[in-house]
Design a protein around this motif. Sequence first.
Motif, mmCIF file in Angstrom:
data_model
loop_
_atom_site.group_PDB
_atom_site.id
_atom_site.type_symbol
_atom_site.label_atom_id
_atom_site.label_comp_id
_atom_site.label_asym_id
_atom_site.label_seq_id
_atom_site.Cartn_x
_atom_site.Cartn_y
_atom_site.Cartn_z
ATOM 1 N N PHE A 1 0.772 3.982 -2.991
ATOM 2 C CA PHE A 1 0.431 5.370 -2.683
ATOM 3 C C PHE A 1 1.536 6.310 -3.154
ATOM 4 O O PHE A 1 1.271 7.360 -3.750
ATOM 5 C CB PHE A 1 0.191 5.529 -1.185
ATOM 6 C CG PHE A 1 -0.323 6.886 -0.794
ATOM 7 C CD1 PHE A 1 -1.676 7.184 -0.880
ATOM 8 C CD2 PHE A 1 0.541 7.869 -0.332
ATOM 9 C CE1 PHE A 1 -2.158 8.435 -0.529
ATOM 10 C CE2 PHE A 1 0.070 9.126 0.028
ATOM 11 C CZ PHE A 1 -1.287 9.403 -0.074
ATOM 12 N N PHE B 1 -6.886 7.859 -2.590
ATOM 13 C CA PHE B 1 -7.389 6.693 -1.862
ATOM 14 C C PHE B 1 -8.139 5.751 -2.799
ATOM 15 O O PHE B 1 -8.022 4.529 -2.721
ATOM 16 C CB PHE B 1 -8.300 7.123 -0.714
ATOM 17 C CG PHE B 1 -7.594 7.849 0.397
ATOM 18 C CD1 PHE B 1 -6.258 7.616 0.670
ATOM 19 C CD2 PHE B 1 -8.270 8.781 1.184
ATOM 20 C CE1 PHE B 1 -5.596 8.279 1.694
ATOM 21 C CE2 PHE B 1 -7.628 9.451 2.211
ATOM 22 C CZ PHE B 1 -6.290 9.207 2.466
ATOM 23 N N GLN C 1 0.823 -1.209 0.000
ATOM 24 C CA GLN C 1 0.000 0.000 0.000
ATOM 25 C C GLN C 1 0.859 1.262 0.000
ATOM 26 O O GLN C 1 0.542 2.239 -0.691
ATOM 27 C CB GLN C 1 -0.935 -0.015 1.218
ATOM 28 C CG GLN C 1 -2.063 -1.019 1.115
ATOM 29 C CD GLN C 1 -2.959 -0.969 2.336
ATOM 30 O OE1 GLN C 1 -2.495 -0.814 3.475
ATOM 31 N NE2 GLN C 1 -4.263 -1.082 2.110
ATOM 32 N N ILE D 1 -7.299 2.380 -0.706
ATOM 33 C CA ILE D 1 -7.206 2.598 0.731
ATOM 34 C C ILE D 1 -8.589 2.996 1.264
ATOM 35 O O ILE D 1 -9.187 3.966 0.800
ATOM 36 C CB ILE D 1 -6.190 3.690 1.069
ATOM 37 C CG1 ILE D 1 -4.781 3.249 0.607
ATOM 38 C CG2 ILE D 1 -6.169 4.019 2.547
ATOM 39 C CD1 ILE D 1 -3.727 4.325 0.740
ATOM 40 N N THR E 1 -5.673 3.819 -5.023
ATOM 41 C CA THR E 1 -4.836 2.833 -4.330
ATOM 42 C C THR E 1 -5.635 1.854 -3.486
ATOM 43 O O THR E 1 -5.063 0.965 -2.847
ATOM 44 C CB THR E 1 -3.805 3.552 -3.439
ATOM 45 O OG1 THR E 1 -4.488 4.457 -2.545
ATOM 46 C CG2 THR E 1 -2.808 4.319 -4.272
ATOM 47 N N HIS F 1 -1.573 -1.869 7.963
ATOM 48 C CA HIS F 1 -2.172 -1.447 6.708
ATOM 49 C C HIS F 1 -2.390 0.063 6.777
ATOM 50 O O HIS F 1 -2.288 0.672 7.848
ATOM 51 C CB HIS F 1 -3.505 -2.168 6.464
ATOM 52 C CG HIS F 1 -4.613 -1.671 7.340
ATOM 53 N ND1 HIS F 1 -4.672 -1.972 8.683
ATOM 54 C CD2 HIS F 1 -5.681 -0.873 7.069
ATOM 55 C CE1 HIS F 1 -5.746 -1.391 9.215
ATOM 56 N NE2 HIS F 1 -6.374 -0.712 8.246
ATOM 57 N N LEU F 2 -2.670 0.657 5.613
ATOM 58 C CA LEU F 2 -2.947 2.086 5.557
ATOM 59 C C LEU F 2 -4.452 2.331 5.631
ATOM 60 O O LEU F 2 -5.236 1.575 5.064
ATOM 61 C CB LEU F 2 -2.417 2.696 4.252
ATOM 62 C CG LEU F 2 -0.904 2.873 4.093
ATOM 63 C CD1 LEU F 2 -0.595 3.494 2.735
ATOM 64 C CD2 LEU F 2 -0.326 3.736 5.202
ATOM 65 N N ASP F 3 -4.826 3.391 6.334
ATOM 66 C CA ASP F 3 -6.199 3.865 6.269
ATOM 67 C C ASP F 3 -6.159 5.380 6.115
ATOM 68 O O ASP F 3 -5.124 6.011 6.386
ATOM 69 C CB ASP F 3 -7.008 3.429 7.496
ATOM 70 C CG ASP F 3 -6.507 4.031 8.792
ATOM 71 O OD1 ASP F 3 -6.457 5.278 8.897
ATOM 72 O OD2 ASP F 3 -6.160 3.273 9.724
#
Length: 300
Positions: free
Chosen positions: A227, A290, A223, A295, A293, A259-261
Motif C-alpha cells: 500500500f 485497494f 499489505q 485489499i 494492492t 491484515h488490512l481492510d
Amino acid sequence: MPDINSISREEIDDILAKQAYITESHISMSVFLAIRLGKPLLIEGPAGVGKTEVAKVLSRGLDLKLVRMQCYEGLDASQALYEWNYQRQLLHLKIEEGEQHSIAEKEQTIFSEKFLLKRPLLQAITDTERTVLLIDEIDRADEEFESFLLELLSDWQITIPEIGTIEANYKPIVVVTSNRVRELSEALRRRCLYLYIDYPTFDKELSIVTDKVPGINQLLAKQICQFMAQVREQRLTKVPGIAETLDWATALVEMHFDHLDPEIVEQTLGVVLKDWKDLRRTQMSLSELFEKTGITPKVS
C-alpha cells in the motif's frame, strides 16, 4: 569495539547489522569510506528514509558520543558554536569588585574557557574523546551559516576572537543530512563524500517492518508495504517515508490487526499522511489503491 582508524568494510557491515539498520551495499561503502578517509558524509534524500539514523547507528555501534546540531532558518554561528555565560561573568566581576586587577586582567579572566557555553560544533571538536557529529537538515539553515561551516570541515578548527583558534582534539565522524529544501553550495559538497538514500524497495521496506515491529503478522506487513509503495506513486506534497510506515505498522499491531481492510485503512490514513490535501487526494483514489494492492473488505 573495532579500531576506528583501521576499521574494515566488513566491520561496518557488522555494526549496521547489529544495530538492526537494514542497509544496502552502497550505503555501507559510503559510511566505510567516510570513516577511513576522515571526510564528512553528506546524505541527501526524502524525509523519513533513515538519513539521521545512520549517525545514530554509528554512535551506538562504535560506542561514541553523538553530538547533534539541528539546523533551522536563522541559525547563526553563536547558536551552533558558542556563547558567553554573561550571568556568570557578571557574578565573577561582582565578586572581584574589591580586587586590584587591571581591566586587561579582568578581561583575560572572564573571556576564558570556563565562562564559555559550548554549543554542538565546539563541543564536538573539544571533547576528550572522538564523537559522531550529526549536522541535521543543513538545507534548512541559511547559506551564510553553510559558509561558516567550511572552516570547520576543512581545517577542523574554530576561531573565537576573544580566545583565538581552537583546534580539534579528535576529528569527529561527521554526518550531514539534507532533505533538498534548497540546493547546497559546491564548496560544501566538495568537502564531503556523497550518499543519496531513496525510498526503499518493497523487499527492503518489508525487511525493515518485520525487523522493527515485533509480532507483526507477515500478511499485514506485506499489505502495508504494498500500500505504501502505491501511495508514494501519487502526486503528494509530503510523501510518507519509512518512519510513517513503521508508525502505521506499530499502530495496527497495537490494535491487534492481522491484515488490512478498506475500513481500517480509511480510519488510520492520518498516521501515514500529514497534509490535508494529500489526505483528501488519497481518500478520493482509495478504490484504485485497494484494487492495485488486493485489499478487500473482511468477510464476516
